[in-house]
Design a protein around this motif. Structure first.
Motif, PDB file in Angstrom:
ATOM      1  N   GLY A  10     -15.014 -22.096  25.062  1.00 16.64           N
ATOM      2  CA  GLY A  10     -14.818 -20.685  24.744  1.00 16.64           C
ATOM      3  C   GLY A  10     -16.118 -19.926  24.586  1.00 16.64           C
ATOM      4  O   GLY A  10     -16.161 -18.709  24.763  1.00 16.64           O
ATOM      5  N   HIS A  11     -17.183 -20.626  24.274  1.00 17.56           N
ATOM      6  CA  HIS A  11     -18.454 -19.939  24.017  1.00 17.56           C
ATOM      7  C   HIS A  11     -19.438 -20.079  25.162  1.00 17.56           C
ATOM      8  O   HIS A  11     -20.649 -19.958  24.984  1.00 17.56           O
ATOM      9  CB  HIS A  11     -19.024 -20.402  22.673  1.00 17.56           C
ATOM     10  N   CYS A  70     -18.746 -11.671  20.799  1.00 15.83           N
ATOM     11  CA  CYS A  70     -17.917 -12.817  20.385  1.00 15.83           C
ATOM     12  C   CYS A  70     -18.241 -13.189  18.940  1.00 15.83           C
ATOM     13  O   CYS A  70     -19.343 -12.902  18.446  1.00 15.83           O
ATOM     14  CB  CYS A  70     -18.200 -13.996  21.322  1.00 15.83           C
ATOM     15  N   CYS A  83     -19.121 -15.856  17.871  1.00 14.21           N
ATOM     16  CA  CYS A  83     -20.242 -16.814  17.836  1.00 14.21           C
ATOM     17  C   CYS A  83     -21.589 -16.111  17.909  1.00 14.21           C
ATOM     18  O   CYS A  83     -22.632 -16.754  17.787  1.00 14.21           O
ATOM     19  CB  CYS A  83     -20.122 -17.804  18.990  1.00 14.21           C
ATOM     20  N   GLN A  88     -22.701 -14.334  20.615  1.00 14.63           N
ATOM     21  CA  GLN A  88     -23.042 -14.012  22.005  1.00 14.63           C
ATOM     22  C   GLN A  88     -22.124 -12.901  22.519  1.00 14.63           C
ATOM     23  O   GLN A  88     -21.159 -12.532  21.870  1.00 14.63           O
ATOM     24  CB  GLN A  88     -22.865 -15.243  22.906  1.00 14.63           C
ATOM     25  N   CYS A 115     -18.396 -14.064  26.130  1.00 17.41           N
ATOM     26  CA  CYS A 115     -17.944 -15.461  26.170  1.00 17.41           C
ATOM     27  C   CYS A 115     -16.566 -15.544  26.845  1.00 17.41           C
ATOM     28  O   CYS A 115     -15.784 -14.591  26.804  1.00 17.41           O
ATOM     29  CB  CYS A 115     -17.811 -16.019  24.758  1.00 17.41           C
TER      30      CYS A 115
END
Ligand SMILES: [Zn+2]
Length: 318
Positions: A172-173, A183, A185, A187, A190
């Protein structure tokens, strides 16, 4: 590894025992007791509470539901749970929907103490579900979990890949678009921002993710051009996820799982169509016939809980 060594040693003892598996989700906890021949002896389910203390007490109650009447010894309890899981330390953190914060919670030890010292192992829920899919379907496989997030797990030779830090399968990332959505995370762009249940809901908001998915697919089926566009873009992103995983692991089976998989056959068809469209210009991709590898996670068995129980078999085999 020191933590796991004594537990493995215990498993080399008599085989006539019961293994318990629990799949802790955001709304419910599914449990299963497996006998010496992997037969399902009992299943049970309770609603998920919030907070560490209540999760532990619910888990203890479920273990009692499952094996309270058993005359066989319990070899171990396996737990699949969302969040950041360290199976060696037996800890879980950031299982947000269950009220677990960023500090590691020693879930394995807390449960073990509460059930009279029975050994307990914890694993990320997607990885545990993939082990369950392997137990039910057999063979090497890649499981793609289409839930709020997007994650995958790869099973090779009966073992789920973890990698050096447990990040194997965190597809997912994979950031693809610098100008894409931010995202969780940190980023941008993603895969999770275009191919997850949350991504579908953002593009077609009609209640929670499950309802949004059902509404979108029904509207597309009825011919709404806007819905067809959203569905096909989303399915293309899921197909890209499947391709990326297939070119990494080349599993003979790709299992679609997670909350959005409740859509059933319409989901399977839309991702299969997208895979075939993406392969039109490429003899290489056509030759891989990725659409033929797609299956849905079997819905008639507690696959995730079976996988959690099988965490013990994996440990014993090492
Ligand atoms: Zn991300």
């Amino acid at each position: 590894m020191a933590v796991l060594t004594p537990r493995r040693a215990e498993l080399r003892g008599p085989r006539a025992s019961v293994r318990v598996g629990l799949d802790i989700g955001g709304t419910k906890i599914d449990g299963v007791a497996l006998g010496p021949g992997d037969e399902v002896l009992a299943t049970a389910r309770r609603p998920s509470p919030g907070g560490v203390v209540d999760v532990v007490s619910t888990v203890v109650a479920l273990v009692s539901d499952l094996v309270g009447d058993s005359t066989l010894p319990v070899a171990g309890v396996g737990i699949g749970i969302p969040g950041l899981v360290d199976p060696v330390a037996g800890t879980v953190r950031s299982a947000v929907n269950l009220g677990f914060g960023p500090e590691p919670v020693a879930l394995a030890d807390l449960v073990s103490r509460a059930v009279g010292g029975v050994p307990v192992v914890v694993e990320n829920d997607v990885k545990a579900t993939a082990l369950g899919a392997h137990a039910v379907l057999g063979g090497d496989l890649t499981l793609v979990s289409l839930g709020t997030g997007l994650a995958a797990a790869i099973v090779v030779d009966g073992r789920v890949l973890r990698g050096s830090s447990g990040a194997a399968g965190e597809i997912g990332h994979l950031a693809l678009d610098r100008d894409g959505h931010l995202c969780g995370c940190g980023q941008r762009g993603c895969l999770e921002t275009i191919a997850s249940g949350a991504a579908l809901r953002r593009a077609w908001p009609h209640g929670d993710e499950g309802r949004s998915a059902v509404h979108l697919f029904a509207a597309a089926e009825a011919g709404d051009p806007a819905a067809v566009g959203v569905r096909d873009r989303w399915a293309a992103a899921v197909a890209l996820t499947v391709r990326t995983l297939a070119l990494t692991a080349d599993s003979s089976t790709v299992v679609l799982a997670g909350g959005v998989a409740a859509l059933g056959d319409p989901l399977l068809r839309s991702v299969s169509d997208a895979l075939q469209q993406q392969a039109v210009g490429s003899p290489f991709l056509r030759g891989l016939a990725l659409h033929d590898r797609l299956v849905l996670l079997p819905g008639d068995r507690p696959v995730a809980a079976i996988g959690a129980a099988n965490l013990w078999r994996v440990e014993a085999a090492r």
